[in-house]
Design a protein around this motif. Structure first.
Motif, short mmCIF file in Angstrom:
data_model
loop_
_atom_site.label_atom_id
_atom_site.label_comp_id
_atom_site.label_asym_id
_atom_site.label_seq_id
_atom_site.Cartn_x
_atom_site.Cartn_y
_atom_site.Cartn_z
N ALA A 174 -94.69 37.12 -26.22
CA ALA A 174 -95.24 36.55 -27.46
C ALA A 174 -94.78 37.34 -28.68
CB ALA A 174 -96.76 36.52 -27.38
N ALA A 175 -94.71 38.66 -28.55
CA ALA A 175 -94.25 39.49 -29.67
C ALA A 175 -92.82 39.14 -30.04
CB ALA A 175 -94.36 40.97 -29.30
N CYS A 176 -91.96 38.97 -29.05
CA CYS A 176 -90.56 38.64 -29.31
C CYS A 176 -90.41 37.24 -29.89
CB CYS A 176 -89.74 38.76 -28.02
SG CYS A 176 -89.57 40.46 -27.43
N ILE A 177 -91.21 36.30 -29.41
CA ILE A 177 -91.17 34.95 -29.98
C ILE A 177 -91.60 34.99 -31.44
CG2 ILE A 177 -92.22 32.66 -29.90
CD1 ILE A 177 -90.12 33.10 -27.76
N GLY A 178 -92.60 35.81 -31.75
CA GLY A 178 -93.01 35.97 -33.14
C GLY A 178 -91.87 36.48 -34.00
N GLY A 179 -91.07 37.41 -33.47
CA GLY A 179 -89.92 37.91 -34.22
C GLY A 179 -88.83 36.89 -34.37
N ALA A 238 -102.00 35.55 -29.23
CA ALA A 238 -102.25 35.54 -30.68
C ALA A 238 -101.97 36.91 -31.29
CB ALA A 238 -103.68 35.12 -30.96
N PHE A 239 -102.50 37.96 -30.66
CA PHE A 239 -102.33 39.31 -31.21
C PHE A 239 -100.86 39.73 -31.18
CE2 PHE A 239 -102.06 43.88 -30.95
CZ PHE A 239 -102.95 44.30 -31.94
N ALA A 240 -100.20 39.54 -30.05
CA ALA A 240 -98.82 39.99 -29.91
C ALA A 240 -97.88 39.26 -30.86
CB ALA A 240 -98.36 39.81 -28.46
N ALA A 241 -98.07 37.96 -31.01
CA ALA A 241 -97.20 37.20 -31.91
C ALA A 241 -97.31 37.70 -33.34
CB ALA A 241 -97.55 35.71 -31.84
N MET A 242 -98.54 38.08 -33.75
CA MET A 242 -98.75 38.52 -35.12
C MET A 242 -98.24 39.94 -35.38
SD MET A 242 -102.33 36.82 -36.40
CE MET A 242 -103.32 37.07 -34.92
N ALA A 256 -92.09 44.77 -28.67
CA ALA A 256 -92.33 44.24 -27.33
C ALA A 256 -93.20 45.19 -26.52
CB ALA A 256 -91.00 43.99 -26.62
N LEU A 257 -92.94 46.49 -26.64
CA LEU A 257 -93.74 47.47 -25.90
C LEU A 257 -95.18 47.50 -26.39
CD1 LEU A 257 -91.23 50.46 -25.57
CD2 LEU A 257 -92.02 48.93 -23.77
N ILE A 258 -95.37 47.42 -27.70
CA ILE A 258 -96.73 47.40 -28.23
C ILE A 258 -97.44 46.11 -27.82
CG2 ILE A 258 -98.12 47.35 -30.33
CD1 ILE A 258 -96.99 50.07 -29.60
N GLY A 259 -96.69 45.00 -27.78
CA GLY A 259 -97.26 43.74 -27.29
C GLY A 259 -97.70 43.87 -25.84
N ALA A 260 -96.89 44.57 -25.04
CA ALA A 260 -97.24 44.79 -23.64
C ALA A 260 -98.48 45.67 -23.52
CB ALA A 260 -96.05 45.43 -22.90
N VAL A 261 -98.57 46.70 -24.36
CA VAL A 261 -99.74 47.58 -24.35
C VAL A 261 -101.00 46.78 -24.72
CG1 VAL A 261 -100.86 49.52 -25.53
CG2 VAL A 261 -98.48 49.69 -24.82
N GLY A 269 -86.44 38.48 -26.48
CA GLY A 269 -86.08 39.68 -27.22
C GLY A 269 -84.73 39.54 -27.91
N LEU A 270 -83.77 38.93 -27.22
CA LEU A 270 -82.45 38.68 -27.83
C LEU A 270 -82.57 37.74 -29.03
CD1 LEU A 270 -80.15 38.32 -24.69
CD2 LEU A 270 -80.17 40.19 -26.35
N LEU A 271 -83.44 36.73 -28.90
CA LEU A 271 -83.66 35.81 -30.02
C LEU A 271 -84.28 36.55 -31.22
CD1 LEU A 271 -85.06 32.62 -28.21
CD2 LEU A 271 -82.83 32.87 -29.35
N ALA A 272 -85.22 37.44 -30.94
CA ALA A 272 -85.84 38.22 -32.02
C ALA A 272 -84.81 39.14 -32.67
CB ALA A 272 -87.01 39.03 -31.47
N TRP A 273 -83.96 39.77 -31.86
CA TRP A 273 -82.91 40.64 -32.39
C TRP A 273 -81.94 39.85 -33.25
CZ3 TRP A 273 -77.61 40.34 -31.24
CH2 TRP A 273 -76.83 41.39 -31.74
#
Length: 254
Positions: free
Chosen positions: A152-157, A62-66, A95-100, A242-246
């Motif tokens: 999740a972060a990349c999917i959100g993007g 939830a957090f990473a997607a947002m 993505a890095l912040i999502g990982a953190v 990540g490629l999809l987000a880009w």
């Protein structure tokens, strides 16, 4: 890239979202230790108490997607793109912040689950057994939590819409995964479930490697990968998302 990471880090701690999700992580992690403690059978291993990172997965997603979807929702993505024109850098930083965030929540959940479980075992007069493969269980769980956050972060993007991204992630990770795994046991035994992200998380944290087929058939069909194949596949998932987000960021941003 360094400046972008610093900016994303400030965003991470400048809102109430991180601790608003951190509170339920602590609560759910504490409750996660109770089944092991309340069972009448003797506890032979503390390994289940080391799987706390899995209790945080819902909140990590939830957090990473947002991280991405909130920027699209409130229009701040425009200033982000103006400040950092290279869209690839934006995706990597998110993505890095999502990982953190995954590491942070996973660490909190692991500590709370372990401490709560040990205290409860002691108060109930149960012996505290030794733990085996601590590094694999804890390290693998935290690594899986970090990869889940980046994914999740990349999917959100890629999806952009906050509700759509969250629903899609929850359905795929927590509903579809359990459904497919359940349908793959018995006469419908299949190797497909081991490719699902949720089962990859289990594989990385030292989950059950095999499930026995119905009585009379004396073979085992793996529903989970070993550590290294699971890690490789998960990294591929993160890279593809990540490629999809880009690609999504190449389109017009309004």
């Amino acid at each position: 890239m360094t400046g972008l990471l610093l900016a994303e880090t400030k965003k991470l701690f400048s809102t109430k979202l991180w601790w608003a999700l951190g509170i339920p992580v602590v609560v759910f992690s504490g409750l996660g230790a109770l089944p092991l403690v309340l069972t009448p059978a003797p506890v032979t291993s503390t390994s289940p108490l080391l799987h706390g990172a899995g209790d945080a997965s819902l909140f990590v997603v939830a957090f990473a997607a947002m991280l991405f979807t909130s920027e699209f929702r409130y229009g701040t993505i425009i200033s982000t793109v103006l400040a950092a024109p290279r869209r690839f850098d934006i995706v990597v930083s998110k993505a890095l912040i999502g990982a953190v965030a995954g590491l942070l929540y996973g660490s909190i959940a692991t500590i709370v689950t372990f401490v709560t479980g040990i205290i409860a075992l002691t108060l109930n007069g149960k012996a505290v057994p030794g733990a085996h493969n601590v590094f694999l269980i804890v390290g693998g769980g935290l690594l899986a939590s970090a990869l889940l956050g980046a994914f999740a972060a990349c999917i959100g993007g890629a999806v952009r819409n906050q509700i759509a991204a969250l629903v899609a992630l929850f359905v795929v990770l927590f509903v579809l995964s359990g459904l497919v795994t359940g349908l793959s046991v018995g006469p419908n035994m299949s190797r497909v479930p081991r490719f699902l992200p949720t089962n990859l998380v289990t594989s990385l944290s030292g989950g059950v490697p095999h499930i026995k087929v119905p009585p009379g058939v004396h073979v085992f069909v793996p529903l989970y990968f070993s550590f290294w194949p699971a890690l490789g596949i998960f990294i591929v998932y993160v890279a593809l998302s990540g490629l999809l987000a880009w690609w999504s960021l190449q389109r017009d941003i309004r």
